[in-house]
Design a protein around this motif. Structure first.
Motif, PDB file in Angstrom:
ATOM      1  N   LEU B  39       0.815  -1.252   0.166  1.00  0.00           N
ATOM      2  CA  LEU B  39       0.065  -0.009   0.127  1.00  0.00           C
ATOM      3  C   LEU B  39       0.789   1.298   0.267  1.00  0.00           C
ATOM      4  N   LYS B  40       1.930   1.177   0.649  1.00  0.00           N
ATOM      5  CA  LYS B  40       2.796   2.216   0.811  1.00  0.00           C
ATOM      6  C   LYS B  40       3.600   2.516  -0.750  1.00  0.00           C
ATOM      7  N   TRP B  41       3.935   1.569  -1.189  1.00  0.00           N
ATOM      8  CA  TRP B  41       4.431   1.344  -2.743  1.00  0.00           C
ATOM      9  C   TRP B  41       3.419   2.314  -3.568  1.00  0.00           C
ATOM     10  N   LEU B  42       2.077   1.552  -3.453  1.00  0.00           N
ATOM     11  CA  LEU B  42       1.182   2.448  -4.436  1.00  0.00           C
ATOM     12  C   LEU B  42       0.868   3.748  -3.987  1.00  0.00           C
ATOM     13  N   ALA B  43       1.046   4.245  -2.645  1.00  0.00           N
ATOM     14  CA  ALA B  43       0.819   5.600  -2.343  1.00  0.00           C
ATOM     15  C   ALA B  43       1.873   6.488  -2.762  1.00  0.00           C
ATOM     16  N   GLU B  44       3.210   5.769  -3.252  1.00  0.00           N
ATOM     17  CA  GLU B  44       4.240   6.568  -3.793  1.00  0.00           C
ATOM     18  C   GLU B  44       3.828   6.900  -5.222  1.00  0.00           C
ATOM     19  N   GLY B  45       3.015   6.107  -5.544  1.00  0.00           N
ATOM     20  CA  GLY B  45       2.642   6.599  -7.305  1.00  0.00           C
ATOM     21  C   GLY B  45       3.106   5.514  -8.376  1.00  0.00           C
ATOM     22  N   ASN B  46       3.438   4.216  -7.689  1.00  0.00           N
ATOM     23  CA  ASN B  46       3.573   3.152  -8.407  1.00  0.00           C
ATOM     24  C   ASN B  46       2.518   2.333  -8.884  1.00  0.00           C
ATOM     25  N   THR B  47       2.786   1.668  -9.950  1.00  0.00           N
ATOM     26  CA  THR B  47       1.539   0.792 -10.470  1.00  0.00           C
ATOM     27  C   THR B  47       1.988  -0.597 -10.776  1.00  0.00           C
TER      28      THR B  47
END
Lengths: 364, 53
Positions: B39-47
């Motif tokens: 979730l943190k990785w997604l929040a950083e703008g990753n896909t």
């Protein structure tokens, strides 16, 4: 002989006691399921190293971590930090290792209320550097911290340290299966994340003001072992536990199935439901996990075979998905060739000694 | 390290593609630290990567 009198001192809360005296798991650094003694250079924050120990970092690749056999008398292993550069730590940056003690293992301390128990942190430490070093205890919300400091007087020499900490009567300290107490050892923390040692502070401070930065000296080393956090105001002898007990304690948070004896080892049993699909399980863990939904990691899709009706020409396949709980997992395998017979039993076997299955995610 | 979303007979799976070639199947559970990291990785703008199939 009848027991007629019991020394009341033995019954008091501060007397020596048996059982789970040391709230730290793997404080003697003997368990290293993930890396088996190999050096690792953490590139991402919260990288798990030796069992129950986490590498914290603000910049990648500034230090390595390794299980070491350089030890003080009475120990077999230590945790070694080696600085890989001469890095100047930024004000809001931090580099440290920590262990999060599960709340269920510290509930009796009563922290966060009047009457909170005093604890004592003790450990053996050795560094190529001398000076004042720092660390801290903090809660799960990271809004209560107790930075501490200690001195390493002689380079490359083991010294035992002891810090007594009055229990925190404020803040929220989890007594659930969440993070109870964080115990950290710092080797490079910026000024804005450091504060006065020896007192509780509101906020997150993983180290004390003015502590030595190990990552600031290329090649500097920092060893630690014999870490113990115990109830009371005195450091007592290290709570040695059997290897099997220590391993099992670690496996509540992480465990690894390995085909260490070579190919052909059965990882799990299942039933073919088509010529390619196998539903397998239950894959029982050795120890019930802290949480109900662990992560399942397979070493590689090419590391496992699916037995055919004749156990010949067994195809490799993917282990695509899982439904896991705290005790076991159900797995879905997909054979690379349509050689299975629906309704037949199927063994999923390792085809290399490098095959492994890890159960992670419940780590704190 | 990257992530992939894959649909299977057990539902949608989050798969972490690790640097060492291993694959981690991550449940969508808040108390799983790997899911928290996702979730943190997604929040950083990753896909996540698209599924292979």
């Amino acid at each position: 002989m009848a027991l007629t009198q019991v020394d009341q001192g033995l019954l008091s809360s501060t007397a020596q006691y048996t059982g789970f005296k040391n709230r730290i798991i793997n404080g003697a650094m003997v368990i290293d399921q993930r890396n088996a003694g190999a050096s690792v250079t953490p590139t991402t924050d919260n990288t798990y190293t030796l069992d129950r120990w986490t590498a914290k970092l603000s910049q990648a690749s500034k230090y390595s971590v390794q299980q070491s056999s350089t030890v003080p008398a009475g120990f077999k292993n230590s945790l070694l930090i080696t600085s890989l550069s001469a890095y100047t730590v930024g004000s809001s940056e931090s580099f440290f290792t920590k262990q999060v003690i599960e709340g269920l293992n510290v509930f009796d301390l009563g922290w966060g209320a009047a009457g909170a128990s005093t604890v004592t942190l003790s450990f053996w430490v050795r560094s190529s550097l001398t000076g004042t070093f720092g660390g801290s205890l903090w809660n799960n919300a990271a809004d209560r911290s107790y930075p501490y400091s200690y001195t390493i007087s002689v380079a490359n020499t083991w010294e035992q340290k002891s810090i007594t900490i009055a229990g925190d009567t404020s803040g929220t300290w989890l007594t659930t299966n969440g993070g109870g107490i964080n115990v950290g050892f710092a080797f490079g923390v910026g000024a804005s994340l450091s504060t006065t040692a020896g007192a509780w502070a509101s906020g997150f401070y993983p180290s004390s003001t003015g502590a030595t930065s190990v990552v600031g000296t290329n090649g500097a080393t920092f060893y630690i072992t014999g870490v113990q956090l115990e109830k009371g105001s005195t450091a007592t002898s290290f709570d040695y536990r059997s290897y099997g007990t220590e391993l099992a304690l670690c496996q509540r948070y992480f465990e690894k199935w390995e085909a260490s004896e070579g190919s052909g080892e059965v990882a799990m049993l299942g039933q073919a439901i088509s010529t390619t699909l196998v539903v397998a399980g239950p894959f029982f863990y050795k120890v019930t996990k802290r949480t109900t939904s662990p992560t399942i990691t397979y070493s590689s899709n090419s590391h496992f075979n699916f037995t055919t009706a004749t156990n010949s020409g067994n195809p490799t396949g993917t282990l695509d998905s899982s439904i896991a709980n705290a005790n076991s997992a159900r797995l879905l395998g997909t054979a690379g060739s349509a050689l299975l017979v629906a309704g037949n039993a199927c063994c999923i076997t390792a085809n290399t000694a490098s095959a492994y299955i890890e159960i992670s995610g419940p780590e704190l | 390290m990257n992530y992939q979303i894959k649909s299977t007979m057990f539902g949608e799976q989050i798969i972490r593609l690790n640097d060492n070639g291993s694959l981690s199947h991550i449940p969508k559970k808040q108390d799983n630290t790997d899911y928290q990291a996702y979730l943190k990785w997604l929040a950083e703008g990753n896909t996540p990567e698209p599924a292979d199939e």
